[in-house]
Design a protein around this motif. Sequence first.
Motif, PDB file in Angstrom:
ATOM      1  N   THR A  38      61.462  44.506  47.948  1.00 31.35           N
ATOM      2  CA  THR A  38      61.271  43.183  48.538  1.00 31.35           C
ATOM      3  C   THR A  38      62.510  42.776  49.327  1.00 31.35           C
ATOM      4  OG1 THR A  38      59.869  42.522  46.693  1.00 31.35           O
ATOM      5  CG2 THR A  38      60.784  40.772  48.056  1.00 31.35           C
ATOM      6  N   PRO A  39      62.355  42.395  50.602  1.00 24.29           N
ATOM      7  CA  PRO A  39      63.514  41.964  51.376  1.00 24.29           C
ATOM      8  C   PRO A  39      64.217  40.787  50.708  1.00 24.29           C
ATOM      9  CG  PRO A  39      61.596  42.278  52.787  1.00 24.29           C
ATOM     10  CD  PRO A  39      61.110  42.365  51.378  1.00 24.29           C
ATOM     11  N   VAL A  40      65.537  40.779  50.796  1.00 22.14           N
ATOM     12  CA  VAL A  40      66.350  39.724  50.194  1.00 22.14           C
ATOM     13  C   VAL A  40      65.960  39.545  48.726  1.00 22.14           C
ATOM     14  CG1 VAL A  40      67.410  37.500  50.721  1.00 22.14           C
ATOM     15  CG2 VAL A  40      66.080  38.623  52.457  1.00 22.14           C
ATOM     16  N   ALA A  41      65.840  40.674  48.004  1.00 19.08           N
ATOM     17  CA  ALA A  41      65.374  40.634  46.613  1.00 19.08           C
ATOM     18  C   ALA A  41      66.281  39.787  45.728  1.00 19.08           C
ATOM     19  CB  ALA A  41      65.289  42.055  46.060  1.00 19.08           C
ATOM     20  N   PHE A  44      65.265  36.296  44.617  1.00 13.89           N
ATOM     21  CA  PHE A  44      64.176  36.095  43.670  1.00 13.89           C
ATOM     22  C   PHE A  44      64.499  36.637  42.285  1.00 13.89           C
ATOM     23  CE2 PHE A  44      62.502  36.956  47.944  1.00 13.89           C
ATOM     24  CZ  PHE A  44      62.057  35.690  48.254  1.00 13.89           C
ATOM     25  N   GLU A  45      65.772  36.740  41.952  1.00 14.22           N
ATOM     26  CA  GLU A  45      66.156  37.237  40.634  1.00 14.22           C
ATOM     27  C   GLU A  45      65.655  36.327  39.521  1.00 14.22           C
ATOM     28  OE1 GLU A  45      70.301  39.636  41.632  1.00 14.22           O
ATOM     29  OE2 GLU A  45      70.381  37.570  40.927  1.00 14.22           O
ATOM     30  N   GLN A  46      65.530  35.027  39.810  1.00 11.91           N
ATOM     31  CA  GLN A  46      65.076  34.100  38.783  1.00 11.91           C
ATOM     32  C   GLN A  46      63.573  34.162  38.570  1.00 11.91           C
ATOM     33  OE1 GLN A  46      66.445  30.715  41.246  1.00 11.91           O
ATOM     34  NE2 GLN A  46      64.472  29.788  40.805  1.00 11.91           N
ATOM     35  N   LEU A  47      62.844  34.818  39.502  1.00  7.70           N
ATOM     36  CA  LEU A  47      61.416  34.976  39.337  1.00  7.70           C
ATOM     37  C   LEU A  47      61.145  36.267  38.577  1.00  7.70           C
ATOM     38  CD1 LEU A  47      60.192  34.013  42.913  1.00  7.70           C
ATOM     39  CD2 LEU A  47      60.350  32.550  40.899  1.00  7.70           C
ATOM     40  N   SER A  48      60.088  36.271  37.782  1.00 10.07           N
ATOM     41  CA  SER A  48      59.754  37.464  36.994  1.00 10.07           C
ATOM     42  C   SER A  48      59.287  38.573  37.924  1.00 10.07           C
ATOM     43  CB  SER A  48      58.658  37.140  35.990  1.00 10.07           C
ATOM     44  OG  SER A  48      58.241  38.290  35.310  1.00 10.07           O
ATOM     45  N   SER A  49      59.926  39.728  37.825  1.00 10.27           N
ATOM     46  CA  SER A  49      59.554  40.863  38.671  1.00 10.27           C
ATOM     47  C   SER A  49      58.747  41.894  37.910  1.00 10.27           C
ATOM     48  CB  SER A  49      60.815  41.528  39.241  1.00 10.27           C
ATOM     49  OG  SER A  49      61.639  41.996  38.177  1.00 10.27           O
ATOM     50  N   SER A  50      58.444  41.621  36.637  1.00 13.55           N
ATOM     51  CA  SER A  50      57.739  42.603  35.818  1.00 13.55           C
ATOM     52  C   SER A  50      56.331  42.151  35.448  1.00 13.55           C
ATOM     53  CB  SER A  50      58.522  42.858  34.526  1.00 13.55           C
ATOM     54  OG  SER A  50      58.676  41.660  33.785  1.00 13.55           O
ATOM     55  N   ASP A  51      55.820  41.104  36.122  1.00 10.06           N
ATOM     56  CA  ASP A  51      54.474  40.624  35.818  1.00 10.06           C
ATOM     57  C   ASP A  51      53.455  41.720  36.106  1.00 10.06           C
ATOM     58  OD1 ASP A  51      55.002  37.866  35.066  1.00 10.06           O
ATOM     59  OD2 ASP A  51      55.611  37.595  37.141  1.00 10.06           O
ATOM     60  N   GLY A  52      52.721  42.124  35.105  1.00  5.57           N
ATOM     61  CA  GLY A  52      51.681  43.132  35.284  1.00  5.57           C
ATOM     62  C   GLY A  52      52.153  44.549  35.091  1.00  5.57           C
ATOM     63  N   PRO A 216      53.120  42.937  45.298  1.00  8.15           N
ATOM     64  CA  PRO A 216      53.026  43.700  44.036  1.00  8.15           C
ATOM     65  C   PRO A 216      52.045  43.094  43.044  1.00  8.15           C
ATOM     66  CG  PRO A 216      55.320  43.475  44.704  1.00  8.15           C
ATOM     67  CD  PRO A 216      54.520  42.570  45.597  1.00  8.15           C
ATOM     68  N   ILE A 217      52.051  41.757  42.922  1.00  8.00           N
ATOM     69  CA  ILE A 217      51.139  41.112  41.976  1.00  8.00           C
ATOM     70  C   ILE A 217      49.694  41.272  42.434  1.00  8.00           C
ATOM     71  CG2 ILE A 217      50.492  38.919  40.934  1.00  8.00           C
ATOM     72  CD1 ILE A 217      53.352  38.080  40.986  1.00  8.00           C
ATOM     73  N   LYS A 218      49.447  41.097  43.747  1.00 11.61           N
ATOM     74  CA  LYS A 218      48.097  41.271  44.267  1.00 11.61           C
ATOM     75  C   LYS A 218      47.617  42.707  44.067  1.00 11.61           C
ATOM     76  CE  LYS A 218      48.321  37.639  47.797  1.00 11.61           C
ATOM     77  NZ  LYS A 218      48.302  37.352  49.261  1.00 11.61           N
ATOM     78  N   LEU A 219      48.535  43.655  44.239  1.00 19.15           N
ATOM     79  CA  LEU A 219      48.173  45.066  44.039  1.00 19.15           C
ATOM     80  C   LEU A 219      47.774  45.315  42.591  1.00 19.15           C
ATOM     81  CD1 LEU A 219      48.019  47.997  45.042  1.00 19.15           C
ATOM     82  CD2 LEU A 219      50.460  48.207  44.521  1.00 19.15           C
TER      83      LEU A 219
END
Length: 271
Positions: A38-41, A44-52, A216-219
Motif C-alpha cells: 500500500t502506498p504511504v503504508a 495507516f499503521e494505526q489501522l488493522s492490516s491483518s483483517d481477514g 486487500p479487504i475486498k479481495l
Amino acid sequence: MARYRSYLRGLSICVTVLLMASGLVMIGVGFSSIDGNTPVAKLFEQLSSSDGLLVLQVFGPITVILSVLGVCAASLDLKQLLLLFSALILVEFVALMVVASPLVQVQAQMDGAVDEVFLNVTPLYRTDRYIQGELNKLQASDSCCGLRSFEDWEDRLPVSCFCTPPASDQQVSSQSGNSSSDGSCVMVDSERRPPTSLWVHSEPCGPILKSYLSFPIKLRIGIISAVATITMAAIVLCLTLGLEEYWKKPQVETTVDDFNRVKYQPKPSLT
C-alpha cells in the motif's frame, strides 16, 4: 438412472476439486503481504492490516484437507464418507460465516478511519520525511496532489504537484480558481505564489489511497464469498449422493398369477 447418477457423481468430484483449489487460493492470499504494498503504508499503521488474514490462514488448510476427503468419498462412492464430509464441511461453512462477518463492518468503517488519518497528518509539509517522499512518488505517478486537495501542502507545494495544462489554457489570465479545459489542472491562487501563478493537479490522492487500502479487504471478502458458494454446492451434491438410497425409487417388476392378477414388486437387488 445410471447415467444421471454417473453425471451427479462426476459433478460432485469437480466441485470438491474446485473447493480444494479455492482452499489453496485462501492459503496463498492469507500468507502473502498485500498490505505491505500500500502506498504511504506508514500512514495507516494505526489501522488493522491483518483483517481477514487469520481467517484465510486457518480456513484455507482446513478447506484443502476436507476437500481431499470429499474427492476420495465421491470417487470411491462411499456413502458414509460422503455424509461425514457433508457434515464436516457444513460445520466449516457456518464457522467461516461467523468469523468472516466482521470483515463487512471493517470495510464500511474504512473510509471514516482513513479520513481521520488524513486529518491528523496535515499540513503535509510537517509530516514525516518518509511519508512525504512516498506521497511525492504517488503524486508524480498518478497525477494527483495532496490527500484531500492541494491545500494540504499549504504554500509549500512540491514539484510533484505541478501540472502542465494544454497550451490553450496557458494563455488564460492568472485568476484565482481557474482550471484547465480538461479539468486535470487547477491554477493556484496567485497571492500565494507571486508574481506568477502555478498549475497543480486538481485531483487529490486520498481516493487513490483509499482504493489501495480497501483492495486487500475486498479481495478477502470476495474469496470468502466464492468459497462459501462452492461449499454450499459441494454440500448439496455430496448429500444427494450419500442419501441416494432414500430418494432413489426401487425398480419394479410386474408378474401375472394364475388368476390373471397383476402383481408389482421390487426387483431383487444384484448385491
